[in-house]
Design a protein around this motif. Structure first.
Motif, mmCIF file in Angstrom:
data_model
loop_
_atom_site.group_PDB
_atom_site.id
_atom_site.type_symbol
_atom_site.label_atom_id
_atom_site.label_comp_id
_atom_site.label_asym_id
_atom_site.label_seq_id
_atom_site.Cartn_x
_atom_site.Cartn_y
_atom_site.Cartn_z
ATOM 1 N N THR A 11 7.779 -16.463 -2.956
ATOM 2 C CA THR A 11 9.045 -16.122 -2.499
ATOM 3 C C THR A 11 9.689 -14.649 -3.255
ATOM 4 O O THR A 11 10.090 -13.830 -2.615
ATOM 5 C CB THR A 11 9.999 -17.134 -2.902
ATOM 6 O OG1 THR A 11 9.736 -18.399 -2.509
ATOM 7 C CG2 THR A 11 11.543 -16.805 -2.510
ATOM 8 N N GLU A 14 7.893 -11.967 -1.370
ATOM 9 C CA GLU A 14 8.454 -11.774 -0.187
ATOM 10 C C GLU A 14 9.832 -10.973 -0.187
ATOM 11 O O GLU A 14 10.099 -9.965 0.715
ATOM 12 C CB GLU A 14 8.906 -13.204 0.467
ATOM 13 C CG GLU A 14 9.503 -13.012 1.833
ATOM 14 C CD GLU A 14 9.861 -14.379 2.176
ATOM 15 O OE1 GLU A 14 10.653 -14.416 3.282
ATOM 16 O OE2 GLU A 14 9.791 -15.440 1.465
ATOM 17 N N LEU A 15 10.717 -11.238 -1.375
ATOM 18 C CA LEU A 15 12.100 -10.514 -1.389
ATOM 19 C C LEU A 15 11.538 -9.031 -1.826
ATOM 20 O O LEU A 15 12.558 -8.002 -1.166
ATOM 21 C CB LEU A 15 12.716 -11.316 -2.587
ATOM 22 C CG LEU A 15 13.287 -12.534 -2.333
ATOM 23 C CD1 LEU A 15 13.897 -12.911 -3.579
ATOM 24 C CD2 LEU A 15 14.418 -12.309 -1.233
ATOM 25 N N ARG A 18 10.776 -7.048 1.277
ATOM 26 C CA ARG A 18 12.074 -6.613 2.187
ATOM 27 C C ARG A 18 13.031 -5.953 1.414
ATOM 28 O O ARG A 18 14.041 -6.499 0.657
ATOM 29 C CB ARG A 18 12.621 -8.054 2.563
ATOM 30 C CG ARG A 18 11.444 -8.769 3.323
ATOM 31 C CD ARG A 18 12.048 -10.297 3.518
ATOM 32 N NE ARG A 18 12.842 -10.191 4.739
ATOM 33 C CZ ARG A 18 13.439 -11.379 5.344
ATOM 34 N NH1 ARG A 18 12.969 -12.598 4.924
ATOM 35 N NH2 ARG A 18 14.268 -11.207 6.338
ATOM 36 N N ALA A 58 20.496 -13.692 1.393
ATOM 37 C CA ALA A 58 19.004 -13.622 0.890
ATOM 38 C C ALA A 58 18.452 -14.979 0.936
ATOM 39 O O ALA A 58 17.502 -14.973 1.638
ATOM 40 C CB ALA A 58 19.008 -12.954 -0.472
ATOM 41 N N SER A 62 15.554 -16.264 3.623
ATOM 42 C CA SER A 62 14.270 -16.612 3.024
ATOM 43 C C SER A 62 13.875 -18.137 3.587
ATOM 44 O O SER A 62 12.551 -18.187 4.001
ATOM 45 C CB SER A 62 14.418 -16.704 1.442
ATOM 46 O OG SER A 62 13.165 -17.129 0.991
ATOM 47 N N GLY A 66 10.701 -18.590 6.229
ATOM 48 C CA GLY A 66 9.567 -19.191 5.581
ATOM 49 C C GLY A 66 9.249 -20.726 6.262
ATOM 50 O O GLY A 66 8.235 -21.166 5.411
ATOM 51 N N ARG A 87 11.205 -21.985 -4.290
ATOM 52 C CA ARG A 87 12.196 -21.168 -3.471
ATOM 53 C C ARG A 87 13.532 -20.764 -4.345
ATOM 54 O O ARG A 87 13.796 -19.997 -4.461
ATOM 55 C CB ARG A 87 12.447 -21.372 -1.946
ATOM 56 C CG ARG A 87 12.987 -20.291 -1.284
ATOM 57 C CD ARG A 87 12.897 -20.799 0.174
ATOM 58 N NE ARG A 87 11.494 -20.742 0.869
ATOM 59 C CZ ARG A 87 10.887 -19.803 1.065
ATOM 60 N NH1 ARG A 87 11.538 -18.579 1.245
ATOM 61 N NH2 ARG A 87 9.691 -20.136 1.772
ATOM 62 N N LEU A 91 14.812 -17.592 -5.939
ATOM 63 C CA LEU A 91 16.299 -17.013 -5.401
ATOM 64 C C LEU A 91 17.199 -16.888 -6.471
ATOM 65 O O LEU A 91 18.183 -16.051 -6.895
ATOM 66 C CB LEU A 91 16.570 -17.602 -4.337
ATOM 67 C CG LEU A 91 15.921 -17.482 -2.926
ATOM 68 C CD1 LEU A 91 16.239 -18.711 -1.995
ATOM 69 C CD2 LEU A 91 16.020 -15.909 -2.497
#
Length: 226
Positions: A11, A14-15, A18, A58, A62, A66, A87, A91
């Motif tokens: 995760t 992935e953040l 982006r 966010a 996400s 996902g 996750r 976050l």
């Protein structure tokens, strides 16, 4: 635990890929803060709501983005609890970094009688925002509808009189209570009441979002979990 950590790492990667999301996390609270900069209490409250909006957004995108990955991970042995906790951990960690950054900005820029209450509120706002965003991302079919719902929640939070009992049903009611305590002291607001509200709301949102994820994955006939 290992699978939870692996999900958190995925995760976070992935953040980081982006950049628009990271820019949102950094810029949106600043816009909220500067909009009321001339009023100390309002400026701090709006900064906190800005952090809540950015982190929730966010988390929403996400969760929505996902879904396919989580289905494949579930087939490879990940349980819903691993996916949800991983996750949430990622976050929450990212959100706490942003909330800590804005806490420093506020305390350097504003004269706050109870600075520790500001730090507590920023952290609690993040911990409420993560499950709120996840719940919207998991429960709403498309991320656009989820984003509109989130905007409605934040808008209602800003315009409804926080003194009304109905305002306590909104997820970020604790923002006003704790910030009022931080600026005006215990004669105007209660720190313990604000903290209790945030903890209860965050817990309920976490349970709801975790349940939605579990049900959504278990409905697939080819996925059976113990």
């Amino acid at each position: 635990m290992t699978r939870t950590v692996r999900m958190a790492e995925m995760t976070l990667r992935e953040l980081l890929r982006r950049r628009g999301v990271m820019g949102l996390l950094l810029v949106v609270p600043l816009v909220f803060y500067l909009g009321r900069h001339d009023q100390s209490g309002q400026a701090i409250r709006f900064a906190s709501l800005g952090v809540g909006f950015a982190v929730s957004t966010a988390a929403l995108f996400s969760a929505a983005g996902g879904r396919e990955v989580e289905s494949r991970l579930a087939l490879s042995g990940f349980r819903p609890v691993h996916l949800f906790l991983g996750r949430s951990l990622a976050l929450g960690s990212a959100g706490l970094v942003i909330s800590a950054l804005y806490t420093v900005v506020i305390l350097l820029d504003q004269n706050v009688p109870n600075p520790s209450a500001v730090a507590v509120e920023m952290a609690l706002t993040t911990l409420v925002a993560v499950p709120l965003g996840l719940l919207l991302g998991l429960a709403v079919p498309r991320d656009l509808e989820g984003a509109l719902l989130l905007i409605s929640v934040i808008g209602a939070q800003m315009v409804i009189d926080p003194v009304k009992d109905s305002a306590k049903l909104l997820p970020f009611w604790s923002t006003r209570e704790i910030i009022t305590y931080a600026v005006d002291g215990s004669a105007s607001a209660s720190l313990s009441t604000g903290v209790l509200h945030a903890v209860i709301v965050g817990g309920l949102l976490a349970l709801a979002s975790g349940a939605v994820m579990s049900v959504r994955l278990r409905r697939r006939p080819h996925m059976q979990f113990i």
